[in-house]
Structure formats: structure tokens, C-alpha cells
Scaffold this active site. Sequence first.
Site, PDB file in Angstrom:
ATOM      1  N   LYS A  46       1.785  34.113  -7.857  1.00  0.00           N
ATOM      2  CA  LYS A  46       2.952  32.997  -7.914  1.00  0.00           C
ATOM      3  C   LYS A  46       4.147  33.317  -7.289  1.00  0.00           C
ATOM      4  O   LYS A  46       5.117  32.841  -7.620  1.00  0.00           O
ATOM      5  CB  LYS A  46       3.311  32.436  -9.170  1.00  0.00           C
ATOM      6  CG  LYS A  46       1.738  32.048 -10.038  1.00  0.00           C
ATOM      7  CD  LYS A  46       1.007  31.307  -9.520  1.00  0.00           C
ATOM      8  CE  LYS A  46       1.584  30.112  -9.137  1.00  0.00           C
ATOM      9  NZ  LYS A  46       0.572  29.145  -8.467  1.00  0.00           N
ATOM     10  N   GLY A  47       4.209  34.230  -6.115  1.00  0.00           N
ATOM     11  CA  GLY A  47       5.219  34.383  -5.241  1.00  0.00           C
ATOM     12  C   GLY A  47       5.291  33.663  -4.102  1.00  0.00           C
ATOM     13  O   GLY A  47       6.310  33.657  -3.428  1.00  0.00           O
ATOM     14  N   HIS A  60       7.701  22.630 -12.704  1.00  0.00           N
ATOM     15  CA  HIS A  60       7.508  23.670 -14.043  1.00  0.00           C
ATOM     16  C   HIS A  60       7.803  22.690 -15.324  1.00  0.00           C
ATOM     17  O   HIS A  60       8.730  21.898 -15.079  1.00  0.00           O
ATOM     18  CB  HIS A  60       8.723  24.739 -13.667  1.00  0.00           C
ATOM     19  CG  HIS A  60       8.183  25.595 -12.590  1.00  0.00           C
ATOM     20  ND1 HIS A  60       9.206  26.657 -12.178  1.00  0.00           N
ATOM     21  CD2 HIS A  60       7.404  25.692 -11.868  1.00  0.00           C
ATOM     22  CE1 HIS A  60       8.530  27.279 -11.330  1.00  0.00           C
ATOM     23  NE2 HIS A  60       7.352  26.802 -11.115  1.00  0.00           N
ATOM     24  N   SER A  91       6.214  29.616 -13.018  1.00  0.00           N
ATOM     25  CA  SER A  91       5.016  29.255 -12.274  1.00  0.00           C
ATOM     26  C   SER A  91       3.551  29.762 -12.802  1.00  0.00           C
ATOM     27  O   SER A  91       2.647  29.335 -12.633  1.00  0.00           O
ATOM     28  CB  SER A  91       5.475  29.760 -10.844  1.00  0.00           C
ATOM     29  OG  SER A  91       6.282  28.952 -10.273  1.00  0.00           O
ATOM     30  N   ARG A 140       9.678  36.634  -5.793  1.00  0.00           N
ATOM     31  CA  ARG A 140      10.597  35.509  -5.944  1.00  0.00           C
ATOM     32  C   ARG A 140      11.298  35.813  -7.218  1.00  0.00           C
ATOM     33  O   ARG A 140      10.820  36.833  -7.881  1.00  0.00           O
ATOM     34  CB  ARG A 140      10.052  34.080  -5.827  1.00  0.00           C
ATOM     35  CG  ARG A 140       9.025  34.041  -6.932  1.00  0.00           C
ATOM     36  CD  ARG A 140       8.301  32.498  -6.610  1.00  0.00           C
ATOM     37  NE  ARG A 140       9.216  31.607  -6.522  1.00  0.00           N
ATOM     38  CZ  ARG A 140       9.045  30.217  -7.442  1.00  0.00           C
ATOM     39  NH1 ARG A 140       8.213  30.375  -8.330  1.00  0.00           N
ATOM     40  NH2 ARG A 140       9.935  29.670  -7.385  1.00  0.00           N
TER      41      ARG A 140
END
Length: 315
Positions: A72-73, A282, A163, A155
Site C-alpha cells: 500500500k505504498g 479511507h 490504506s 509513504r
Amino acid sequence: MAAFLLGAVFLIVQPQIVPSRPAINSNAEASSQSVQRELLKKTSQKNDFKENIHSNGSCQQLPQTIIIGVRKGGTRALLEMLSLHPDIAAAESEVHFFDWEDHYRKGLQWYINQMPFSNSHQITVEKTPAYFTSPKVPERVYNMNQSMRLLLILRDPSERVLSDYTQVFYNHMQKHKPYPSIEQFLIKDGELNVDYKAINRSLYYIHMQNWLKYFPLDHIHIVDGDKLIKDPFPEIEKVERFLKLSPQINASNFYFNKTKGFYCLRDSGRERCLHESKGRAHPQVDTRLLEKLHEYFHEPNKKFFELVGRTFDWH
């Protein structure tokens, strides 16, 4: 909250001095690792492989570059953007060779068979975000290729946690399965649940220490995932330089899609965006809980900055 979320450990320990080469913990472990290493050395000889050669002269080969994470980066976005370069041949799917035992046992020939056909001037790239946080992976990659060039996209750890939850939540919804609220994962006995796997995956410095046991820092390029969302071209330029590619990707290859709310790609007049599963909103989280999350990551982030000699604009 960035709309382009291209894809949006453990108890905290003091960083140890990182050796430049692998450390063996016991005789039994040393014996097992020695056998694996010798096997890899033998099977990695070119003559031991059956070359799958295409009629146009291209062939499948081991990757020279791996996108190792983080989950999820923004790994999918990074791979898609990097694929704009004519000298890049990218594997379409996440291979999970080094972290899934049933795949790893199949050997390097199987791994090669998962790679795209490429020409001699091209760099083959595969990406599996789970590699970064899998303890066994750094040594296995090292045994295959000590000069491997690694790409790591990170991130803000708090945003990555949200995320991470969002992806699993939607996966359950698509299967019509109920899934607990994020608060039920983040809070335990009135305190932040530091055992939550999504939190553990965001303790970057712990995982980075493991990689630095096997690879020098100049073999690992860290892409700023938050900047890639806001302005992708400068980050991709840095990746080109790291991989020693000729500068082929231009600012004109990126355009902001107002409908989707994030950057899409333009290649030879053809426009394309990431899958609709990317950039999902989100969940709403109580401000005080977010503050707890930010506070928790403050010290781990500081340790990570010291480890890599670089800072990021994280909470």
C-alpha cells in the site's frame, strides 16, 4: 488525504549496528543456509536453465531490479510509470517467489518462467510488496544476486495503515463478508493495538535493518510515495538515474485526471489510469485516534530517518 492512492513490527527495539554481510545465528541454521546458498549458486548458472526464447529473439531472464515494497505504498503505480520506459520489461503479476515457500521450492527456473520476455538491452523488473516485511527474503535475494538493484516505495506510515485496512475491507465486501471497523483493530483495552499487523508493516526501520544486513544502502533506492502521488515525474526521474537508464520518461507522460482525482499516464497518445481499486477513500477515523497513531510512529520514523540518512514529510 491523497486521492491517488496508488495502492492506499514487531515490538520496537533499538537499532543495532548493521553488518555488511549476513550473520549466522546457529550451527544448524548455518548448515541449512549453506545448503540453500550452494543450491542457488549451482542452479543460477546460465547453462542450467532452459532458455525460453521468443521467435523475435527476446527471452525470459532473472530480474535485475525488484520492487520490494512497501504494501500500500504505491508499488503498482511505480511499476506502471516505470514501464513507460522502453528499456524496462515488467512482470505483470506479483510473483511472491521469495516469500511464499511453495513458490520458492520450485526453484529459479520457475522464477524465470514468471518473467516477461525481454531484449538484451532491457532491465527485467518484478514487484512483490510483501518482500520488504518478510524476514527470509533479503538473504534469499542476496543469494540469487548480490548486486541486485532494489526499489522501495514508502509513504506516511499512518496513511499506509489506513490504506492497508481499506484494501482488506473492500476485499471482504466484494465477497459479501462482514469486516470489523478499523477502530476494532486499532484499539485494544483502551490503548493503541501495536500488535495490529498493519501497524507492524509501517515500522519501516525494523524491516530496513534486515535488508541492510545484505545490501548496501546505495543498492536500495527509496521512492517517496507521497510525492509520487502529488507530482510523479521528479520521482520517476530519480528512479531512471538509479537504474542508469537513459532519460526517456517525460512530464508529458503524466496528466491529472480531475474525475479520478489523481495522475494518469499517457504513452504514445494512449491514455490509461490505474485500476479503480486504487485511490479508494479511507475510513473516517476519530481525530484523537489518529493523533495516537502519529505519536506512536514518531520515534520509529526518527530511527528510520537516521538509518537511511534522509527525512520524509510524515506526521
